[in-house]
Design a protein around this motif. Sequence first.
Motif, PDB file in Angstrom:
ATOM      1  N   MET A   1      94.407  41.488  20.273  1.00 47.56           N
ATOM      2  CA  MET A   1      93.549  41.687  21.432  1.00 47.56           C
ATOM      3  C   MET A   1      92.795  40.393  21.709  1.00 47.56           C
ATOM      4  N   ASN A   2      92.707  40.044  22.946  1.00 50.29           N
ATOM      5  CA  ASN A   2      91.943  38.864  23.364  1.00 50.29           C
ATOM      6  C   ASN A   2      90.538  39.284  23.767  1.00 50.29           C
ATOM      7  N   TRP A   3      89.624  38.354  23.583  1.00 52.11           N
ATOM      8  CA  TRP A   3      88.228  38.600  23.941  1.00 52.11           C
ATOM      9  C   TRP A   3      87.795  37.574  24.971  1.00 52.11           C
ATOM     10  N   LYS A   4      87.208  38.045  26.051  1.00 52.19           N
ATOM     11  CA  LYS A   4      86.790  37.176  27.152  1.00 52.19           C
ATOM     12  C   LYS A   4      85.271  37.156  27.238  1.00 52.19           C
ATOM     13  N   PHE A   5      84.718  35.959  27.392  1.00 52.98           N
ATOM     14  CA  PHE A   5      83.272  35.836  27.553  1.00 52.98           C
ATOM     15  C   PHE A   5      82.835  36.630  28.775  1.00 52.98           C
ATOM     16  N   GLU A   6      81.806  37.452  28.587  1.00 53.12           N
ATOM     17  CA  GLU A   6      81.260  38.247  29.685  1.00 53.12           C
ATOM     18  C   GLU A   6      79.937  37.677  30.165  1.00 53.12           C
ATOM     19  N   LYS A   7      78.999  37.436  29.214  1.00 57.61           N
ATOM     20  CA  LYS A   7      77.710  36.887  29.630  1.00 57.61           C
ATOM     21  C   LYS A   7      76.869  36.485  28.433  1.00 57.61           C
ATOM     22  N   TYR A  24      70.892  51.113  23.639  1.00 57.48           N
ATOM     23  CA  TYR A  24      71.822  51.989  22.939  1.00 57.48           C
ATOM     24  C   TYR A  24      71.905  51.634  21.458  1.00 57.48           C
ATOM     25  N   ASP A  25      72.345  52.603  20.669  1.00 57.63           N
ATOM     26  CA  ASP A  25      72.501  52.437  19.229  1.00 57.63           C
ATOM     27  C   ASP A  25      73.866  51.800  18.949  1.00 57.63           C
ATOM     28  N   TRP A  26      73.877  50.558  18.518  1.00 53.47           N
ATOM     29  CA  TRP A  26      75.113  49.845  18.229  1.00 53.47           C
ATOM     30  C   TRP A  26      75.640  50.284  16.869  1.00 53.47           C
ATOM     31  N   GLN A  27      76.916  50.589  16.806  1.00 51.71           N
ATOM     32  CA  GLN A  27      77.582  50.929  15.561  1.00 51.71           C
ATOM     33  C   GLN A  27      78.631  49.861  15.282  1.00 51.71           C
ATOM     34  N   THR A  28      78.634  49.338  14.070  1.00 50.60           N
ATOM     35  CA  THR A  28      79.624  48.324  13.738  1.00 50.60           C
ATOM     36  C   THR A  28      81.007  48.959  13.611  1.00 50.60           C
ATOM     37  N   THR A  29      82.023  48.201  13.983  1.00 49.54           N
ATOM     38  CA  THR A  29      83.403  48.651  13.799  1.00 49.54           C
ATOM     39  C   THR A  29      83.971  48.099  12.496  1.00 49.54           C
ATOM     40  N   GLY A  30      83.226  47.187  11.869  1.00 42.35           N
ATOM     41  CA  GLY A  30      83.719  46.543  10.656  1.00 42.35           C
ATOM     42  C   GLY A  30      84.656  45.386  10.940  1.00 42.35           C
ATOM     43  N   GLN A  31      84.820  45.050  12.209  1.00 38.91           N
ATOM     44  CA  GLN A  31      85.707  43.953  12.604  1.00 38.91           C
ATOM     45  C   GLN A  31      84.889  42.761  13.081  1.00 38.91           C
ATOM     46  N   CYS A  32      85.476  41.590  12.939  1.00 42.18           N
ATOM     47  CA  CYS A  32      84.904  40.364  13.486  1.00 42.18           C
ATOM     48  C   CYS A  32      85.982  39.649  14.294  1.00 42.18           C
ATOM     49  N   VAL A  33      85.556  38.880  15.270  1.00 38.43           N
ATOM     50  CA  VAL A  33      86.491  38.110  16.092  1.00 38.43           C
ATOM     51  C   VAL A  33      85.988  36.683  16.204  1.00 38.43           C
ATOM     52  N   HIS A  34      86.918  35.780  16.412  1.00 45.09           N
ATOM     53  CA  HIS A  34      86.583  34.379  16.614  1.00 45.09           C
ATOM     54  C   HIS A  34      86.535  34.121  18.115  1.00 45.09           C
ATOM     55  N   VAL A  35      85.424  33.562  18.572  1.00 44.07           N
ATOM     56  CA  VAL A  35      85.229  33.284  19.993  1.00 44.07           C
ATOM     57  C   VAL A  35      84.722  31.854  20.150  1.00 44.07           C
ATOM     58  N   LYS A  36      84.755  31.392  21.380  1.00 34.37           N
ATOM     59  CA  LYS A  36      84.292  30.049  21.689  1.00 34.37           C
ATOM     60  C   LYS A  36      83.197  30.138  22.745  1.00 34.37           C
ATOM     61  N   ASP A  37      82.100  29.445  22.513  1.00 31.66           N
ATOM     62  CA  ASP A  37      81.023  29.353  23.501  1.00 31.66           C
ATOM     63  C   ASP A  37      81.612  28.696  24.748  1.00 31.66           C
ATOM     64  N   PRO A  38      81.509  29.349  25.912  1.00 35.05           N
ATOM     65  CA  PRO A  38      82.134  28.800  27.118  1.00 35.05           C
ATOM     66  C   PRO A  38      81.434  27.560  27.676  1.00 35.05           C
ATOM     67  N   HIS A  39      80.236  27.270  27.209  1.00 35.53           N
ATOM     68  CA  HIS A  39      79.498  26.124  27.747  1.00 35.53           C
ATOM     69  C   HIS A  39      79.623  24.884  26.875  1.00 35.53           C
ATOM     70  N   TYR A  40      79.583  25.079  25.555  1.00 33.95           N
ATOM     71  CA  TYR A  40      79.604  23.939  24.638  1.00 33.95           C
ATOM     72  C   TYR A  40      80.851  23.905  23.759  1.00 33.95           C
ATOM     73  N   TRP A  41      81.736  24.889  23.914  1.00 37.23           N
ATOM     74  CA  TRP A  41      83.018  24.971  23.206  1.00 37.23           C
ATOM     75  C   TRP A  41      82.874  25.034  21.691  1.00 37.23           C
ATOM     76  N   GLN A  42      81.733  25.488  21.220  1.00 34.41           N
ATOM     77  CA  GLN A  42      81.518  25.663  19.787  1.00 34.41           C
ATOM     78  C   GLN A  42      82.156  26.980  19.349  1.00 34.41           C
ATOM     79  N   ASP A  43      82.782  26.994  18.168  1.00 37.99           N
ATOM     80  CA  ASP A  43      83.403  28.200  17.623  1.00 37.99           C
ATOM     81  C   ASP A  43      82.368  29.082  16.932  1.00 37.99           C
ATOM     82  N   PHE A  44      82.526  30.398  17.101  1.00 35.22           N
ATOM     83  CA  PHE A  44      81.662  31.381  16.470  1.00 35.22           C
ATOM     84  C   PHE A  44      82.501  32.545  15.959  1.00 35.22           C
TER      85      PHE A  44
END
Length: 78
Positions: A1-7, A24-44
Amino acid sequence: MNWKFEKAAFDGKCQLFGVNIFDYDWQTTGQCVHVKDPHYWQDFTFEVWQVEIDGQLRRFAAGEFSNCVGGFYLEQDK
């Protein structure tokens, strides 16, 4: 699955799925994804969360870009 920056969000205010997601009450899914900051291109690595809104489960990835600045990503099919 791909993840797209929303805001980016500041001070606990972020409209996702037509609501302030911080109300809302956030519940963890136990998953993590690698994303890139769309402004500074730093990995998170952000955690994937789910919330129930009007009887529907909604998933998103969220984390902190910097102090009090959060990033939100939504799943994309392609």
